[in-house]
Design an enzyme around this catalytic site. Structure first.
Site, PDB file in Angstrom:
ATOM      1  N   CYS A   1       0.796  -1.214   0.000  1.00 55.72           N
ATOM      2  CA  CYS A   1       0.000   0.000   0.000  1.00 55.72           C
ATOM      3  C   CYS A   1       0.840   1.282   0.000  1.00 55.72           C
ATOM      4  O   CYS A   1       1.463   1.581  -1.012  1.00 55.72           O
ATOM      5  CB  CYS A   1      -1.001  -0.062   1.145  1.00 55.72           C
ATOM      6  SG  CYS A   1      -2.449   0.960   0.865  1.00 55.72           S
TER       7      CYS A   1
ATOM      8  N   ARG B   1     -12.994   5.838  -1.759  1.00 48.90           N
ATOM      9  CA  ARG B   1     -11.838   5.102  -1.289  1.00 48.90           C
ATOM     10  C   ARG B   1     -12.035   3.613  -1.590  1.00 48.90           C
ATOM     11  O   ARG B   1     -13.157   3.114  -1.497  1.00 48.90           O
ATOM     12  CB  ARG B   1     -11.749   5.324   0.224  1.00 48.90           C
ATOM     13  CG  ARG B   1     -10.411   5.310   0.793  1.00 48.90           C
ATOM     14  CD  ARG B   1     -10.415   5.672   2.259  1.00 48.90           C
ATOM     15  NE  ARG B   1      -9.200   5.119   2.829  1.00 48.90           N
ATOM     16  CZ  ARG B   1      -8.013   5.694   2.730  1.00 48.90           C
ATOM     17  NH1 ARG B   1      -7.870   6.859   2.148  1.00 48.90           N
ATOM     18  NH2 ARG B   1      -6.945   5.112   3.242  1.00 48.90           N
TER      19      ARG B   1
ATOM     20  N   HIS C   1      -3.486  -5.745   2.491  1.00 47.12           N
ATOM     21  CA  HIS C   1      -3.183  -5.919   3.912  1.00 47.12           C
ATOM     22  C   HIS C   1      -3.760  -7.268   4.325  1.00 47.12           C
ATOM     23  O   HIS C   1      -4.205  -8.041   3.488  1.00 47.12           O
ATOM     24  CB  HIS C   1      -3.858  -4.813   4.736  1.00 47.12           C
ATOM     25  CG  HIS C   1      -3.442  -3.430   4.346  1.00 47.12           C
ATOM     26  ND1 HIS C   1      -2.289  -2.843   4.806  1.00 47.12           N
ATOM     27  CD2 HIS C   1      -4.035  -2.511   3.552  1.00 47.12           C
ATOM     28  CE1 HIS C   1      -2.191  -1.614   4.312  1.00 47.12           C
ATOM     29  NE2 HIS C   1      -3.229  -1.392   3.546  1.00 47.12           N
TER      30      HIS C   1
HETATM   31  N1  GLN Z   1      -2.186   6.771   2.072  1.00 46.65           N
HETATM   32  C1  GLN Z   1      -2.291   5.854   0.974  1.00 46.65           C
HETATM   33  C2  GLN Z   1      -3.630   5.878   0.260  1.00 46.65           C
HETATM   34  O1  GLN Z   1      -4.650   6.122   0.844  1.00 46.65           O
HETATM   35  C3  GLN Z   1      -1.952   4.462   1.448  1.00 46.65           C
HETATM   36  C4  GLN Z   1      -2.943   3.919   2.436  1.00 46.65           C
HETATM   37  C5  GLN Z   1      -2.487   2.647   3.104  1.00 46.65           C
HETATM   38  O2  GLN Z   1      -1.297   2.373   3.170  1.00 46.65           O
HETATM   39  N2  GLN Z   1      -3.435   1.885   3.623  1.00 46.65           N
HETATM   40  O3  GLN Z   1      -3.651   5.623  -0.925  1.00 46.65           O
END
Ligand code: GLN
Length: 242
Positions: A94, A129, A195
């Site tokens: 990520c 998101r 994750h």
């Molecule tokens: N900040 C990054 C995004 O939102 C990565 C998020 C994360 O590592 N979960 O794309």
């Protein structure tokens, strides 16, 4: 590798370690130990230099501000790139994945340079998101079973010509560009949005990292019953109608 000892580097746990990503280090360590390998694990905080002598480097996810700080420090440090030039293996998740690319959009809305270790560029997704369970087929040459993971990111990642998609999603967004790809890799550098922690859900990926580090084609079998139970549970949960 030195003296039957594998050097595992967990990069910046103080900045990049969301959603249990530290479990990735535990899984690599455990699966190496089960094969009789001693693991020298270095948890490198962001105020410390990254060692260049690691065999496997793991980088986790993070929120936008810690992600920018991590990118600044990794660029200044320079050692991750040196380690890759020496053949080290990197597995990133990520925010860590975005940092390994050419650039991403930081918490200030600016284009932040990454390390350029993967031929990918991340932008900020305009839509919702990307959050939820993911199932995918890992790129065939890697010979790995179905990918299961959990994603939570706003960034979307575009692959350049020299990056291969790590997987193609059956469920979930992955890179978020609408082309069905998830993650990217190139020789010894891997990035994923998964994750979970992803290596607990996909121990065969951890074994692939070990095989690359040891330069062997196969590893002795280990008892995968707990991993299999977790995989079954998560795959069932992901495919159940809401
Ligand atoms: N900040 C990054 C995004 O939102 C990565 C998020 C994360 O590592 N979960 O794309």
């Amino acid at each position: 590798m030195s003296d039957n000892s594998l050097r595992l580097v967990w990069v910046y746990p103080d900045l990049l370690s969301t959603y249990g990503d530290q479990g990735n280090a535990l899984v690599v360590e455990r699966r190496a130990n089960q094969r009789g390998l001693h693991v020298e694990r270095h948890d490198v905080r962001s105020d410390q230099p990254v060692p260049t002598s690691g065999d496997i480097y793991l980088i986790g996810g993070g929120e936008d501000r810690p992600q920018r700080l991590a990118a600044e420090r990794l660029r200044r440090d320079g050692n991750l790139s040196r380690a890759v030039a020496n053949g080290a293996i990197v597995f990133s998740v990520c925010a860590g994945y975005q940092i390994l690319g050419h650039e991403f959009i930081n918490d200030l809305g600016q284009r932040e340079p990454g390390l350029g270790l993967l031929d990918v560029t991340s932008t900020r997704g305009e839509g919702e998101r990307c959050v939820g369970d993911v199932l995918g087929d890992i790129d065939e040459p890697l010979g790995l079973p179905q990918l299961t993971g959990f994603e939570n990111h706003q960034g979307v990642t575009h692959l350049g010509p020299t990056a291969r998609p790590f997987a193609r999603v059956r469920l979930g967004k992955g890179n978020g560009t609408g082309d069905g790809t998830e993650g990217a890799y190139n020789d010894t550098v891997f990035g994923t949005y998964m994750h979970g922690p992803v290596l607990a859900r996909n121990p065969q990926i951890a074994d692939m990292l070990l095989r690359l580090a040891l330069d062997v084609n196969a590893l002795p079998q280990v008892d995968d019953r707990w991993y299999d139970a977790l995989r079954e549970e998560r795959i069932a949960a992901a495919t159940q109608p809401a």
